[in-house]
Design an enzyme around this catalytic site. Structure first.
Site, PDB file in Angstrom:
ATOM      1  N   LYS A  78      35.353  19.134  39.471  1.00 12.42           N
ATOM      2  CA  LYS A  78      35.844  18.760  38.135  1.00 12.42           C
ATOM      3  C   LYS A  78      36.757  17.544  38.249  1.00 12.42           C
ATOM      4  O   LYS A  78      37.527  17.423  39.209  1.00 12.42           O
ATOM      5  CB  LYS A  78      36.591  19.956  37.526  1.00 12.42           C
ATOM      6  CG  LYS A  78      36.977  19.789  36.063  1.00 12.42           C
ATOM      7  CD  LYS A  78      37.613  21.061  35.503  1.00 12.42           C
ATOM      8  CE  LYS A  78      38.001  20.926  34.040  1.00 12.42           C
ATOM      9  NZ  LYS A  78      38.559  22.172  33.484  1.00 12.42           N
ATOM     10  N   SER A  87      36.562  23.876  29.208  1.00  4.96           N
ATOM     11  CA  SER A  87      36.528  22.453  29.470  1.00  4.96           C
ATOM     12  C   SER A  87      35.717  22.080  30.721  1.00  4.96           C
ATOM     13  O   SER A  87      35.296  20.933  30.854  1.00  4.96           O
ATOM     14  CB  SER A  87      37.957  21.925  29.627  1.00  4.96           C
ATOM     15  OG  SER A  87      38.606  22.555  30.712  1.00  4.96           O
ATOM     16  N   SER A 108      38.591  28.079  30.699  1.00  4.39           N
ATOM     17  CA  SER A 108      37.727  26.923  30.988  1.00  4.39           C
ATOM     18  C   SER A 108      36.798  27.044  32.186  1.00  4.39           C
ATOM     19  O   SER A 108      35.975  26.158  32.396  1.00  4.39           O
ATOM     20  CB  SER A 108      38.577  25.669  31.154  1.00  4.39           C
ATOM     21  OG  SER A 108      38.901  25.156  29.899  1.00  4.39           O
TER      22      SER A 108
HETATM   23  N1  GLN Z   1      39.476  26.299  25.502  1.00  8.03           N
HETATM   24  C1  GLN Z   1      40.848  26.436  25.881  1.00  8.03           C
HETATM   25  C2  GLN Z   1      41.658  25.283  25.348  1.00  8.03           C
HETATM   26  O1  GLN Z   1      41.120  24.466  24.690  1.00  8.03           O
HETATM   27  C3  GLN Z   1      40.988  26.579  27.357  1.00  8.03           C
HETATM   28  C4  GLN Z   1      41.066  25.299  28.089  1.00  8.03           C
HETATM   29  C5  GLN Z   1      41.217  25.512  29.552  1.00  8.03           C
HETATM   30  O2  GLN Z   1      41.125  26.624  30.058  1.00  8.03           O
HETATM   31  N2  GLN Z   1      41.500  24.433  30.257  1.00  8.03           N
HETATM   32  O3  GLN Z   1      42.815  25.192  25.575  1.00  8.03           O
END
Ligand code: GLN
Length: 480
Positions: A78, A153, A177
């Site tokens: 990532k 994400s 995420s």
């Molecule tokens: N979808 C969640 C957010 O938008 C989680 C994001 C994440 O885990 N980095 O914050």
């Protein structure tokens, strides 16, 4: 070689038996990337030359018998995890040209095993989002149905593994995420115990919530990758001590000597609201399978856990607004010139951050401001302790807790343009980050949308440092 059926574990056996070389394996993935990445857009950058050099190096290690579980295994990383000398952009314009000056601890660990880095994967900007639609460089597509998102994400990582453009990947999970993209693409994804994996060299989003973890094709592969990256790190003071026999740990778990988990809790009242009925049906089928495998399924109550989403969307932006202060046009990345220093800050941040990053910075600055910190930030922290206590109490009577990973399957691009509808995605995933406990998503079948079978995940949550329980139950689900 048929890479569509490979796992880390099977590739390891093949490599050691010299059925093919690490270079052959890497070349097979690079071929697939050339074919599929233009459409799927899982990778922001592919490192063909260095990947092949690393694969040759791995072949040398294998020839010398210097074999580790990940020697010669091609991985996707990532874009918020640092690799020295490589651009790490977090899919943000503000870091588009930023090159990492050091290796993240996880990078160092993988390098020492002779793993191969294929490239850096797309994500929502600074890991804020659930679809990769917040990437400054365009979204990734779900390989199962390209009209749908791959989750986020870590959506570039999930798309890469699901489309056989990598054998496995690293993601990061602040509120879901890793688990949500795994669920959306039919993979296994682990959010480790807070402090199990070093965050040194991971770009901070919510520092009290962030963990790096694996996205893989099997529970066994997730364990292999987790074992490779975990461990105490002097560069991250929040990492846990390596010895699991600390008295503190004993207090948090009901019985360290219990090797086999037996009792699984289901927080039924928390699940009913807003979850797609066919996902609930898959969930009941998974429970039936667990019962058949010998587990006792027990209804539990987690009274404060339904507040997790509200608490998360106060604590996370507070930490985001603080962490993103460092991007000022002076220290890192983009710098928009101006006469006065103040204008350098505002112009750089205005040009560099996307809409979602700005929304969360504003929200975070608001909940931390002196007039509102008591009403929002401090209250959210108080409720966070209650959520943690809910888990501690529940784990006195059960070994693990299960929920669906998400209330719905992969959605179509643009269908959640209202931020709140996107945030609701995180309802089942945020509690584990707030409590610091480990959680895994494993496939539990499919649901049909517009004539396409879409995978959905079962989330398993365990007490602190009990990833072993997640692997045991996850393997039982895979086999059932
Ligand atoms: N979808 C969640 C957010 O938008 C989680 C994001 C994440 O885990 N980095 O914050």
């Amino acid at each position: 070689m048929d890479i569509s059926t490979l796992t880390i574990a099977t590739a390891r056996k093949d490599l050691d038996a010299k059925k093919y070389s690490a270079l052959d394996l890497t070349d097979a993935y690079l071929d697939t990337i050339r074919e599929k990445n233009p459409e799927i857009h899982a990778y922001l950058e592919v490192w063909e030359d260095s990947a092949r050099a690393e694969a040759k190096h791995a072949d040398g290690m294998i020839a010398r018998g210097e074999i580790h579980p990940l020697t010669g295994i091609p991985l996707a990383i990532k874009d918020n995890i640092l690799i020295e000398g490589r651009i790490a952009s977090a899919a943000s314009k503000i870091l588009e040209q930023y090159r990492a000056s050091y290796d993240a601890t996880v990078t160092k660990k993988l390098k020492s095993q002779g793993a191969v880095f294929l490239g850096r994967t797309n994500m929502d900007e600074f890991a804020m989002g659930s679809s990769t639609e917040n990437s400054a460089f365009g979204p990734s597509k779900n390989p199962i149905d390209t009209s749908r998102v791959p989750g986020g994400s870590s959506g570039g990582s999930s798309a890469a593994v699901a489309a056989h453009m990598a054998l496995a990947a690293l993601g990061s999970d602040t509120g879901g995420s890793i688990r949500q993209p795994a669920s959306f693409t039919g993979l296994v994804g682990l959010k480790p115990t807070y402090g199990a994996v070093s965050r040194y060299g991971l770009m901070a989003m919510g520092s009290s919530l962030d963990q790096i973890g694996p996205l893989t094709r099997s529970v066994e592969d997730t364990k292999i990758l987790f074992d490779a990256i975990k461990g105490n790190d002097p560069y991250d003071g929040t990492t846990l001590p390596d010895s699991p026999n600390m008295s503190k740990v004993r207090l948090l778990t009901n019985d360290m000597s219990a090797i086999t988990p037996k009792r699984i809790g289901v927080p039924r009242s928390f699940l009913a609201e807003g979850t797609n009925p066919d996902i609930l049906a898959r969930f009941e089928e998974a429970l039936a399978k667990l019962k058949k495998a010998g587990y006792e399924i027990i209804d539990i109550d987690l009274p404060n856990v339904p507040y997790s989403l509200a608490v998360y969307y106060i604590i996370m932006p507070a930490e985001v607004s603080t962490n993103l202060e460092r991007f000022d046009g002076i220290r890192y990345g983009l710098s928009v010139p101006a006469e006065a220093i103040r204008d350098v800050y505002t112009k750089t941040r205005g040009a560099g951050f996307g809409a979602e990053a700005r929304r969360r910075i504003l929200l975070g600055a608001f909940v931390l401001s002196s007039g509102y910190a008591d009403a929002y930030y401090r209250k959210a922290r108080a409720v966070r302790s209650l959520i943690r206590q809910d888990f501690e109490k529940a784990f006195q009577s059960v070994d693990a807790i299960v929920t669906p990973t998400n209330p719905s399957p992969a959605f179509t691009f643009g269908s959640k343009s209202d931020p709140i509808s996107m945030y609701v995605e995180d309802i089942f995933s945020t509690p584990a980050n707030l409590a610091g406990v480990p959680a895994i998503s494993v496939p539990m079948g499919t649901v049909v949308r517009d004539g396409t079978d879409l995978p959905v995940g079962l989330q398993i949550i365990a007490p602190h440092r009990r990833e072993d329980i997640l692997f045991t139950i996850g393997t039982d689900i895979e086999r059932a």
